[in-house]
Design a protein around this motif. Structure first.
Motif, mmCIF file in Angstrom:
data_model
loop_
_atom_site.group_PDB
_atom_site.id
_atom_site.type_symbol
_atom_site.label_atom_id
_atom_site.label_comp_id
_atom_site.label_asym_id
_atom_site.label_seq_id
_atom_site.Cartn_x
_atom_site.Cartn_y
_atom_site.Cartn_z
ATOM 1 N N GLY A 95 -9.591 63.070 37.846
ATOM 2 C CA GLY A 95 -9.675 63.199 36.559
ATOM 3 C C GLY A 95 -11.020 62.579 35.602
ATOM 4 N N ILE A 100 -8.064 64.861 24.644
ATOM 5 C CA ILE A 100 -7.972 66.396 24.444
ATOM 6 C C ILE A 100 -8.835 66.865 23.599
ATOM 7 C CG2 ILE A 100 -6.247 66.433 22.410
ATOM 8 C CD1 ILE A 100 -4.831 68.796 24.154
ATOM 9 N N MET A 103 -12.800 66.275 25.567
ATOM 10 C CA MET A 103 -13.012 66.850 26.702
ATOM 11 C C MET A 103 -13.470 68.422 26.442
ATOM 12 S SD MET A 103 -9.878 67.548 29.573
ATOM 13 C CE MET A 103 -10.474 68.243 31.376
ATOM 14 N N VAL A 105 -13.849 72.257 27.052
ATOM 15 C CA VAL A 105 -12.793 73.224 27.411
ATOM 16 C C VAL A 105 -12.989 73.704 28.794
ATOM 17 C CG1 VAL A 105 -12.121 75.587 26.884
ATOM 18 C CG2 VAL A 105 -12.708 74.023 25.151
ATOM 19 N N GLU A 107 -14.073 72.303 31.137
ATOM 20 C CA GLU A 107 -13.554 71.014 32.333
ATOM 21 C C GLU A 107 -11.919 71.297 32.641
ATOM 22 O OE1 GLU A 107 -15.283 66.962 31.931
ATOM 23 O OE2 GLU A 107 -14.852 67.695 29.818
ATOM 24 N N MET A 108 -11.234 71.944 31.745
ATOM 25 C CA MET A 108 -9.750 72.215 32.013
ATOM 26 C C MET A 108 -9.498 72.946 33.315
ATOM 27 S SD MET A 108 -6.701 71.311 31.061
ATOM 28 C CE MET A 108 -4.893 71.712 31.186
ATOM 29 N N TYR A 111 -8.864 71.668 36.848
ATOM 30 C CA TYR A 111 -7.646 71.197 37.198
ATOM 31 C C TYR A 111 -6.522 72.051 37.580
ATOM 32 C CZ TYR A 111 -9.767 66.770 35.749
ATOM 33 O OH TYR A 111 -10.718 65.739 35.634
ATOM 34 N N LEU A 112 -6.511 73.027 36.699
ATOM 35 C CA LEU A 112 -5.328 74.088 36.941
ATOM 36 C C LEU A 112 -5.517 74.979 38.160
ATOM 37 C CD1 LEU A 112 -4.944 75.344 33.054
ATOM 38 C CD2 LEU A 112 -3.505 73.784 34.696
ATOM 39 N N THR A 153 -4.937 64.350 30.012
ATOM 40 C CA THR A 153 -4.137 65.351 29.514
ATOM 41 C C THR A 153 -4.343 66.561 30.640
ATOM 42 O OG1 THR A 153 -6.175 66.185 28.187
ATOM 43 C CG2 THR A 153 -4.161 65.052 27.078
ATOM 44 N N ALA A 154 -5.381 66.861 31.234
ATOM 45 C CA ALA A 154 -5.625 67.842 32.186
ATOM 46 C C ALA A 154 -5.015 67.412 33.381
ATOM 47 C CB ALA A 154 -7.263 68.076 32.576
ATOM 48 N N TYR A 155 -5.262 66.357 34.026
ATOM 49 C CA TYR A 155 -4.436 66.154 35.323
ATOM 50 C C TYR A 155 -3.220 65.929 35.159
ATOM 51 C CZ TYR A 155 -3.911 63.438 39.520
ATOM 52 O OH TYR A 155 -3.487 62.979 40.909
ATOM 53 N N SER A 158 -1.657 69.563 34.913
ATOM 54 C CA SER A 158 -1.683 70.087 36.322
ATOM 55 C C SER A 158 -0.536 69.767 37.440
ATOM 56 C CB SER A 158 -3.097 69.856 36.730
ATOM 57 O OG SER A 158 -3.469 68.601 37.491
#
Length: 271
Positions: A95, A100, A103, A105, A107-108, A111-112, A153-155, A158
């Motif tokens: 990550g 949030i 970051m 958008v 980039e999210m 991760y998903l 948040t992203a990591y 996920s």
């Protein structure tokens, strides 16, 4: 020795780090290894290490975010070895440290795609083979799924989804004797994480757990071995914390750097 004798295991992200060490240890315990990775060079290097130590391994190039690629991974495994006993979903994306709001958008989604869609697709295609062998699935999650972190948040989201996937699959495939568990490591100073986050970050991370240490690849590999073996016959839907006790400690060690890097104009932090 022999805890996985005669078993066939797919390990994604096996070109390095946790996945390479899992490949070596699973092979030492008798498993035939499918080294699945997007990076052909590192994947073949893992195969060479396993074979040089007397094991049996093949490389299959895979993009875990791609439906046809994950389907092919399973098909190649069955074509070569005739069955599939173990799936380890180790491939993942690590990550950024922005909050949030700061970051980007776009980039999210990676991760998903890698951390959630990837394991889902691998299980989706592996399930028809695993039910034949009453196989085992090991998903590599993270302590980040259970603890909020600055810039995670992203990591964290996920990896939280990986745990939800683990619980759902444990129920669904448990009907056929397939066990599905997760391993949640703490920070590990692998080559990839040091490149992404730096050595100083990992030194700071030591203060975030009671043992004042980081995980090493062997920790995660042996935890995964336990869950992939018959020794864990009564375990399914388990999240095995391999985190040096970080889940019992709250330590905002990186807050000062985080505040410097994520500034809201005209608004000061409360502490």
């Amino acid at each position: 020795m022999g805890r996985l004798e005669g078993k066939v295991a797919i390990i994604t992200g096996a070109g390095g780090g946790f996945g390479r060490r899992m490949s070596e240890i699973f092979s030492q315990e008798g498993a035939k290894i499918v080294v699945a990775d997007f990076d052909e060079k590192s994947g073949h290097e893992t195969v060479e290490k396993v074979v040089a130590a007397g094991g049996d391994a093949i490389f299959v190039k895979v993009d875990v975010t791609n439906d046809e690629s994950t389907r092919n991974m399973v098909a190649k495994t069955v074509e070569r070895y005739g069955k599939l006993d173990i799936l380890v979903n180790n491939a993942g994306k690590q990550g950024v440290k922005n909050d949030i709001a700061h970051m980007q958008v776009e980039e999210m989604m990676p991760y998903l795609n890698v951390n959630v869609r990837g394991p889902w697709l691998c299980i989706h295609h592996a399930a028809p083979e695993l039910v034949k062998t009453k196989g085992k699935i090991v998903n590599i999650a993270s302590i980040a799924a259970l603890q909020g972190s600055y810039g995670g948040t992203a990591y964290g989201v996920s990896k939280g989804a990986v745990l939800s996937l683990t619980y759902a699959v444990a129920n669904e495939l448990g009907l056929y004797g397939v066990r599905c568990n997760a391993v949640s490591p703490y920070s590990a100073a692998t080559q990839e994480t040091v490149r992404l986050l730096g050595e100083e970050f990992h030194e700071l991370r030591k203060s975030g757990n009671p043992l004042h240490q980081l995980c090493i690849a062997d920790d995660v590999a042996y935890a995964s071995l336990f869950l992939a073996s018959d020794e864990s016959r009564s375990c399914t839907g388990l999240n095995l914390l391999c985190d040096c006790g970080a889940h019992v400690r709250s330590c905002p060690f990186d807050i000062e750097d985080f505040k410097k890097n994520n500034v809201y104009e005209g608004v000061e932090p409360l502490f």
